[in-house]
Design an enzyme around this catalytic site. Structure first.
Site, mmCIF file in Angstrom:
data_model
loop_
_atom_site.group_PDB
_atom_site.id
_atom_site.type_symbol
_atom_site.label_atom_id
_atom_site.label_comp_id
_atom_site.label_asym_id
_atom_site.label_seq_id
_atom_site.Cartn_x
_atom_site.Cartn_y
_atom_site.Cartn_z
ATOM 1 N N TYR A 30 0.820 -1.293 -0.094
ATOM 2 C CA TYR A 30 -0.128 0.058 -0.128
ATOM 3 C C TYR A 30 0.916 1.212 0.041
ATOM 4 O O TYR A 30 0.310 2.477 -0.480
ATOM 5 C CB TYR A 30 -0.991 -0.156 1.221
ATOM 6 C CG TYR A 30 -1.947 0.507 1.026
ATOM 7 C CD1 TYR A 30 -3.075 0.480 -0.082
ATOM 8 C CD2 TYR A 30 -2.787 1.718 1.811
ATOM 9 C CE1 TYR A 30 -4.277 1.055 -0.473
ATOM 10 C CE2 TYR A 30 -3.978 2.172 1.815
ATOM 11 C CZ TYR A 30 -4.774 2.111 0.638
ATOM 12 O OH TYR A 30 -5.875 2.785 0.486
ATOM 13 N N LYS A 60 -3.767 7.880 3.182
ATOM 14 C CA LYS A 60 -4.888 7.707 4.216
ATOM 15 C C LYS A 60 -4.726 8.194 5.497
ATOM 16 O O LYS A 60 -5.438 8.606 6.316
ATOM 17 C CB LYS A 60 -5.184 6.368 4.154
ATOM 18 C CG LYS A 60 -5.569 5.620 2.781
ATOM 19 C CD LYS A 60 -7.083 6.376 2.388
ATOM 20 C CE LYS A 60 -7.625 5.662 1.161
ATOM 21 N NZ LYS A 60 -8.849 6.352 0.649
#
Length: 254
Positions: A153, A160
């Protein structure tokens, strides 16, 4: 009557009918809301997808990196509804070089793109919609748990984490206007966004086994229902929160 009866909702980020945003729009309509959509790039595709909703919904162009689009958003939305009660931020992007295990080699230019589109746009969208939210309302963003460093990720995980921080600051600054600001942290789903992540299969293989409640990688409805609930009047005193809809994986340290 549904829990969004009479409410006016803006949903961004609809791309296919497998997206969380599409599911939010569909359930919101079923719960009585009037829905306006935004899309980026291939608007004709978004318009075709919008026809699959229970009721027709207008589609507006929105590039969150385009200040003209943001500056005119309220007036363009205002051509279809006389105000907004809810706004859904379902926008995220990172260049391929910022994902898939390339964390140490990603250039600032690519990191900046990921942060602008995936993090800063949360604030940009909320501020752009303020003229239509004079009576308060709810802003809901879509998140992926940023409390851990997940495989593959990479810089989207950093984006995020920034989104989660921005959520708290927006909640602080918009609360005086009666606007609640919350995130829904969904587990991995087989959306177009997920397919763009190199190595996403690592999540697909492990998440359903780790989740205490189990996890259906193809079912966007649980996350969408959480978004709809947060835009309803059933959470009048909840803001700055992250609601996890991931089968429970975030809670067990797996």
């Amino acid at each position: 009557m549904g829990i969004l009866e009479g409410k006016r909702i803006l949903v961004t980020g609809v791309l296919t009918d497998a997206s969380i945003a599409f599911s939010v729009a569909k359930i919101a309509q079923e719960e009585g809301a009037q829905v306006v959509l935004t899309g980026f790039g291939r608007l004709s595709l978004v318009e075709r997808i919008a026809k699959r909703l229970p009721q027709p919904a207008p589609v507006l162009e929105l590039d969150v990196q385009n200040t003209d689009h943001l500056d005119t958003l309220a007036s363009r939305v205002g051509e279809h509804v006389d105000g907004l009660d809810g706004v859904v931020h379902s926008i995220g992007f990172a260049p391929q070089t910022a994902l898939g295990g390339n964390f140490l080699n990603t250039t600032w230019e690519d990191v900046a793109t990921a942060l602008h589109i995936s993090t800063y746009s949360y604030k940009s969208l909320a501020v752009a919609c303020l003229p239509l939210m004079k009576e308060g309302g709810s802003v809901v963003g879509l998140d992926f748990d940023a409390s851990k460093a997940w495989p593959v990720y990479d810089w989207m995980g950093v984006a995020k984490a920034g989104l989660e921080s921005a959520n708290r600051y927006l909640a602080r600054d918009l609360g005086k206007q009666g606007i609640r600001v919350n995130l829904v942290a969904a587990g991995p789903l087989r959306t177009m966004a997920a397919k763009s992540i190199p190595g996403f299969k690592e999540f697909e293989d492990s998440w359903p086994e780790k989740a205490p409640l189990g996890w259906d990688l193809a079912d966007t409805a649980p996350a969408a229902r959480a978004c709809v609930a947060l835009m309803s009047d059933w959470f009048p005193a909840t803001t700055g929160e992250i609601v996890h809809v991931d089968g429970g994986v975030h809670a067990i340290g797996a």
